[in-house]
Design a protein around this motif. Structure first.
Motif, PDB file in Angstrom:
ATOM      1  N   VAL A  53      36.451  37.263  33.446  1.00  0.00           N
ATOM      2  CA  VAL A  53      35.625  36.067  33.583  1.00  0.00           C
ATOM      3  C   VAL A  53      35.654  35.577  35.026  1.00  0.00           C
ATOM      4  CG1 VAL A  53      35.287  33.696  32.782  1.00  0.00           C
ATOM      5  CG2 VAL A  53      36.094  35.440  31.178  1.00  0.00           C
ATOM      6  N   LEU A  54      36.857  35.523  35.604  1.00  0.00           N
ATOM      7  CA  LEU A  54      36.999  35.073  36.983  1.00  0.00           C
ATOM      8  C   LEU A  54      36.327  36.040  37.953  1.00  0.00           C
ATOM      9  CD1 LEU A  54      38.408  32.608  38.219  1.00  0.00           C
ATOM     10  CD2 LEU A  54      40.395  34.051  38.662  1.00  0.00           C
ATOM     11  N   ALA A  55      36.400  37.333  37.643  1.00  0.00           N
ATOM     12  CA  ALA A  55      35.788  38.334  38.515  1.00  0.00           C
ATOM     13  C   ALA A  55      34.272  38.189  38.552  1.00  0.00           C
ATOM     14  CB  ALA A  55      36.165  39.734  38.041  1.00  0.00           C
ATOM     15  N   VAL A  56      33.670  37.883  37.408  1.00  0.00           N
ATOM     16  CA  VAL A  56      32.215  37.681  37.372  1.00  0.00           C
ATOM     17  C   VAL A  56      31.818  36.505  38.256  1.00  0.00           C
ATOM     18  CG1 VAL A  56      30.289  37.011  35.894  1.00  0.00           C
ATOM     19  CG2 VAL A  56      31.923  38.717  35.096  1.00  0.00           C
ATOM     20  N   VAL A  57      32.603  35.425  38.202  1.00  0.00           N
ATOM     21  CA  VAL A  57      32.333  34.259  39.048  1.00  0.00           C
ATOM     22  C   VAL A  57      32.495  34.642  40.516  1.00  0.00           C
ATOM     23  CG1 VAL A  57      33.081  31.911  39.617  1.00  0.00           C
ATOM     24  CG2 VAL A  57      33.081  32.670  37.240  1.00  0.00           C
ATOM     25  N   GLY A  58      33.524  35.432  40.822  1.00  0.00           N
ATOM     26  CA  GLY A  58      33.720  35.878  42.196  1.00  0.00           C
ATOM     27  C   GLY A  58      32.594  36.764  42.693  1.00  0.00           C
ATOM     28  N   LEU A  59      32.083  37.625  41.819  1.00  0.00           N
ATOM     29  CA  LEU A  59      30.969  38.497  42.178  1.00  0.00           C
ATOM     30  C   LEU A  59      29.720  37.680  42.458  1.00  0.00           C
ATOM     31  CD1 LEU A  59      30.148  41.495  42.473  1.00  0.00           C
ATOM     32  CD2 LEU A  59      29.484  41.446  40.056  1.00  0.00           C
ATOM     33  N   GLU A  60      29.482  36.677  41.632  1.00  0.00           N
ATOM     34  CA  GLU A  60      28.300  35.821  41.819  1.00  0.00           C
ATOM     35  C   GLU A  60      28.382  35.024  43.114  1.00  0.00           C
ATOM     36  OE1 GLU A  60      28.376  33.486  38.313  1.00  0.00           O
ATOM     37  OE2 GLU A  60      27.451  35.024  37.025  1.00  0.00           O
ATOM     38  N   ASN A  61      29.613  34.692  43.544  1.00  0.00           N
ATOM     39  CA  ASN A  61      29.796  33.897  44.760  1.00  0.00           C
ATOM     40  C   ASN A  61      30.155  34.749  45.975  1.00  0.00           C
ATOM     41  OD1 ASN A  61      29.874  30.750  44.032  1.00  0.00           O
ATOM     42  ND2 ASN A  61      30.705  31.887  42.311  1.00  0.00           N
ATOM     43  N   LEU A  77      32.503  36.803  46.659  1.00  0.00           N
ATOM     44  CA  LEU A  77      33.894  36.906  47.079  1.00  0.00           C
ATOM     45  C   LEU A  77      34.408  38.335  46.959  1.00  0.00           C
ATOM     46  CD1 LEU A  77      35.219  33.613  45.470  1.00  0.00           C
ATOM     47  CD2 LEU A  77      35.158  34.116  47.915  1.00  0.00           C
ATOM     48  N   ILE A  78      33.748  39.142  46.151  1.00  0.00           N
ATOM     49  CA  ILE A  78      34.058  40.563  46.052  1.00  0.00           C
ATOM     50  C   ILE A  78      32.745  41.338  46.017  1.00  0.00           C
ATOM     51  CG2 ILE A  78      36.288  40.361  44.903  1.00  0.00           C
ATOM     52  CD1 ILE A  78      34.915  40.781  42.246  1.00  0.00           C
ATOM     53  N   THR A  79      32.808  42.602  46.429  1.00  0.00           N
ATOM     54  CA  THR A  79      31.624  43.447  46.403  1.00  0.00           C
ATOM     55  C   THR A  79      31.509  44.134  45.038  1.00  0.00           C
ATOM     56  OG1 THR A  79      32.842  45.377  47.225  1.00  0.00           O
ATOM     57  CG2 THR A  79      31.876  43.880  48.866  1.00  0.00           C
ATOM     58  N   GLN A  80      30.368  44.758  44.806  1.00  0.00           N
ATOM     59  CA  GLN A  80      30.153  45.462  43.548  1.00  0.00           C
ATOM     60  C   GLN A  80      31.144  46.609  43.379  1.00  0.00           C
ATOM     61  OE1 GLN A  80      27.886  44.615  41.222  1.00  0.00           O
ATOM     62  NE2 GLN A  80      28.454  46.276  39.847  1.00  0.00           N
ATOM     63  N   GLU A  81      31.401  47.343  44.457  1.00  0.00           N
ATOM     64  CA  GLU A  81      32.344  48.469  44.376  1.00  0.00           C
ATOM     65  C   GLU A  81      33.758  47.978  44.093  1.00  0.00           C
ATOM     66  OE1 GLU A  81      33.961  52.232  47.068  1.00  0.00           O
ATOM     67  OE2 GLU A  81      32.231  51.070  47.730  1.00  0.00           O
ATOM     68  N   LEU A 127      36.355  48.716  40.900  1.00  0.00           N
ATOM     69  CA  LEU A 127      37.758  49.117  41.023  1.00  0.00           C
ATOM     70  C   LEU A 127      38.658  48.170  40.220  1.00  0.00           C
ATOM     71  CD1 LEU A 127      38.018  50.012  44.827  1.00  0.00           C
ATOM     72  CD2 LEU A 127      37.787  51.566  42.895  1.00  0.00           C
ATOM     73  N   LEU A 128      38.312  46.894  40.255  1.00  0.00           N
ATOM     74  CA  LEU A 128      39.082  45.911  39.503  1.00  0.00           C
ATOM     75  C   LEU A 128      38.993  46.168  37.997  1.00  0.00           C
ATOM     76  CD1 LEU A 128      40.667  43.229  39.271  1.00  0.00           C
ATOM     77  CD2 LEU A 128      38.454  42.067  39.210  1.00  0.00           C
ATOM     78  N   LEU A 129      37.795  46.491  37.529  1.00  0.00           N
ATOM     79  CA  LEU A 129      37.621  46.770  36.103  1.00  0.00           C
ATOM     80  C   LEU A 129      38.506  47.935  35.657  1.00  0.00           C
ATOM     81  CD1 LEU A 129      33.754  46.465  35.518  1.00  0.00           C
ATOM     82  CD2 LEU A 129      35.523  44.761  35.133  1.00  0.00           C
ATOM     83  N   GLY A 130      38.472  49.006  36.443  1.00  0.00           N
ATOM     84  CA  GLY A 130      39.279  50.168  36.097  1.00  0.00           C
ATOM     85  C   GLY A 130      40.764  49.870  36.128  1.00  0.00           C
ATOM     86  N   THR A 131      41.199  49.125  37.149  1.00  0.00           N
ATOM     87  CA  THR A 131      42.615  48.769  37.271  1.00  0.00           C
ATOM     88  C   THR A 131      43.064  47.897  36.105  1.00  0.00           C
ATOM     89  OG1 THR A 131      42.419  48.835  39.684  1.00  0.00           O
ATOM     90  CG2 THR A 131      44.327  47.697  38.771  1.00  0.00           C
ATOM     91  N   THR A 132      42.259  46.890  35.772  1.00  0.00           N
ATOM     92  CA  THR A 132      42.595  45.978  34.678  1.00  0.00           C
ATOM     93  C   THR A 132      42.705  46.725  33.356  1.00  0.00           C
ATOM     94  OG1 THR A 132      41.449  44.162  35.800  1.00  0.00           O
ATOM     95  CG2 THR A 132      41.896  43.885  33.448  1.00  0.00           C
TER      96      THR A 132
END
Length: 573
Positions: A343-351, A353-357, A361-366
């Motif tokens: 949930v937090l990552a989606v907010v970060g992506l929208e703002n 704060l992180i790139t799509q790539e 990587l975060l999804l796979g790690t999580t």
């Protein structure tokens, strides 16, 4: 009409794929959300491309996030948090703060992020652990009521509460201006909103919910909850905050109402349905090629995250006076990345704060850390045993295993030592105390110790299996030791150490499973009691007496079953 059919077809495909993926991974013993992610990858644009209009699914997924946070707010329990409030609040604050600080420092030092805001976001993201996976693992191991289980759940509850604040702050930290001013303004806005929400939740919401409940209409009750959740979420969105924080606050407004349990029961099916859409929608964004190309990097991140978080949590638990065993088990149980990090990552992506790539990587790690959680907890026990075999290391660690309270009535002898003052140990202590038998309790719960102090029952506060605690228990002069601990591992460790200190001591132990019956007997317990078997024997004793069985014969039969460690009835269970 054609567009409506497309939407209906897409929705059917998503829900069907989620159910199929969830079923497959559940049968494999893994968290169902991994099935949702995998099904999203399969049917999404980067997989089989079966979904033609992903925008509609994304909108429904946002509703799923709102219900996810709403249910989290309703489930929030001050009572559970209060049980181990010191480590829950102070410990969680330390864990989140240290994790965020370390991650930010490392990322900025190696140039992996461009701005301080990005480092803070990553730190907050990695500081969260998975309540669902940790609770599932503890439940399967029968350790939810153990000391490390209580600490883990308390920290996780505090993390969930911190998530609400993170969701409010994250959209602001990338805005222009000094970071402290931007964050301060957001916190002021959140505080003002929370004060207003508390007032409404205290005076208006109970009245409305009570009147709706009086209609005895399930439909009206559910519609009211949905309207409340979404309306508060919209208000926060209008204020420049996220809909997630609004949904969470709406849940908190319901949490203290008398109908909170009923509300949660109504919302959970909706939450589970729409939340599955959210995780499937995340899976649709996964690019298999990116994951394959960066597999080495992902596995390195998994190792860094799980080892790093464990090393952060371990000294924090020790700092609060718990034993090495409790600290290791706790750190190995919540060293994954949580589902709310999505949930937090989606907010970060929208703002931005992180790139799509990076997001991929975060999804796979999580996902991998969630899968490895049960294995991580299984490795804790061999690690603890290895540490105990290192004399130099143990001499240092013994200084940390300190008793937090000492005997209040001086030296004690010819006494019965009772390890654990829970539901079983409490009854044993009560009966011994009534018969004026000297008793000494080993307990690590502050609430239990307060009760013992009021009753003037001697105690030593600390983990019963710690060597320093056992040294204060005077086992060599004791008449017996009763082990009534909820943790199987602590029971075995205490039995071994007690037998080494006092080889002739009469030891009675409580077993949690049939397997433990033989283990504890082999370790030297004179009597091993298994609660389920004892309950069955008590039922049968009454039943057979009712059917005319002679008391003497009945007593001999039950005594023989107990003496043989329930062997006569084990094969039928």
């Amino acid at each position: 009409m054609a567009s409506e059919l497309v939407f209906t077809t897409d929705l059917m495909l998503v829900l069907g794929a989620a159910a199929t993926g969830g079923y497959i991974v559940s049968r494999l013993g893994q968290p169902v959300l991994l099935g949702y992610l995998g099904s999203g990858l399969v049917i999404g644009p980067l997989g089989l491309n079966l979904i033609r209009d992903t925008a509609n699914i994304q909108e429904l997924a946002e509703i799923g996030v709102a219900f996810l946070l709403f249910a989290l707010g309703v489930q929030f329990s001050l009572e559970e948090l209060n049980r181990v409030r010191n480590i829950a609040l102070q410990g969680s604050l330390l864990q989140i703060g240290i994790t965020t600080g370390l991650v930010t420092t490392i990322l900025l030092s190696f140039g992996w992020v461009d701005a301080l805001a990005q480092g803070i976001f990553w730190g907050a993201l990695l500081s969260l652990s998975s309540t669902a996976v940790a609770l599932k693992t503890l439940t399967e191991r029968g350790e939810t009521n153990t000391r490390h289980g209580q600490i883990m759940l308390a920290i996780l509850i505090a993390q969930d509460l911190a998530l609400g604040l993170m969701l409010a702050v994250v959209p602001a930290i990338n805005q222009p201006g000094p970071l402290w001013q931007v964050v301060g303004f957001v916190l002021l806005k959140v505080t003002s909103f929370l004060v207003a929400a508390v007032l409404v939740g205290r005076f208006a919401i109970p009245v409305v919910i009570r009147q709706i409940a009086l209609t005895e209409s399930n439909e009206l009750f559910l519609l009211t909850l949905i309207a409340l959740c979404l309306s508060v979420a919209i208000v926060t969105a209008r204020l420049g905050l996220s809909i997630e924080i609004g949904a969470f606050v709406a849940g908190l407004m319901i949490a203290e109402v008398d109908y909170a349990d009923q509300a949660l029961g109504k919302v959970l099916p909706l939450r589970d349905t729409f939340a599955s859409l959210f995780f499937v929608s995340i899976g649709m964004l996964i690019d298999p090629e990116v994951l394959i190309q960066n597999l080495g990097k992902i596995l390195s991140l998994v190792s860094l995250v799980m080892v790093g978080k464990a090393l952060v949590i371990l000294p924090i638990v020790l700092l609060f006076g718990y034993s090495l065993k409790t600290a290791v088990l706790t750190s190995c149980g919540i060293n994954q990345i949580g589902e709310f990090s999505f949930v937090l990552a989606v907010v970060g992506l929208e703002n931005e704060l992180i790139t799509q790539e990076t997001y991929l990587l975060l999804l796979g790690t999580t996902a991998i850390t969630l899968v490895l959680t049960p294995t991580s907890l299984q490795l804790a026990e061999p690690l603890i045993h290895w540490v105990h075999q290192q004399p130099q290391l143990m001499s240092f660690l013994r200084k940390l295993e300190s008793s937090q309270q000492s005997l209040e009535e001086g030296a004690i002898a010819n006494h019965v030592v009772v390890a654990g003052y829970g539901r079983v140990g409490g009854v044993v202590v009560e009966l011994l105390h009534r018969q004026n038998h000297p008793v000494l309790v080993l307990e690590n719960s502050e609430a239990a110790v307060q009760s013992l102090r009021r009753q003037r029952i001697p105690f030593v506060m600390g983990d019963a299996d710690a060597e320093l605690i056992l040294a204060r228990a005077n086992l060599t002069t004791a008449k017996a030791l009763v082990i009534a601990l909820p943790d199987p591992m602590s029971t075995r460790l205490l039995l071994k150490r007690a037998r080494a200190i006092a080889p002739k001591l009469d030891i009675i132990a409580r077993a949690h499973t049939t397997k433990e019956l033989d283990q504890l007997s082999q370790l030297g317990a004179q009597e091993v009691v298994q609660p389920e078997f004892e309950a069955a024997l008590a039922l049968c004793t009454h039943l057979l007496a009712t059917l005319g069985q002679i008391d003497d014969q009945l007593g001999m039969t039950m005594a023989k079953i107990r003496a043989d460690h329930y062997q006569a009835v084990r094969r039928n269970i």
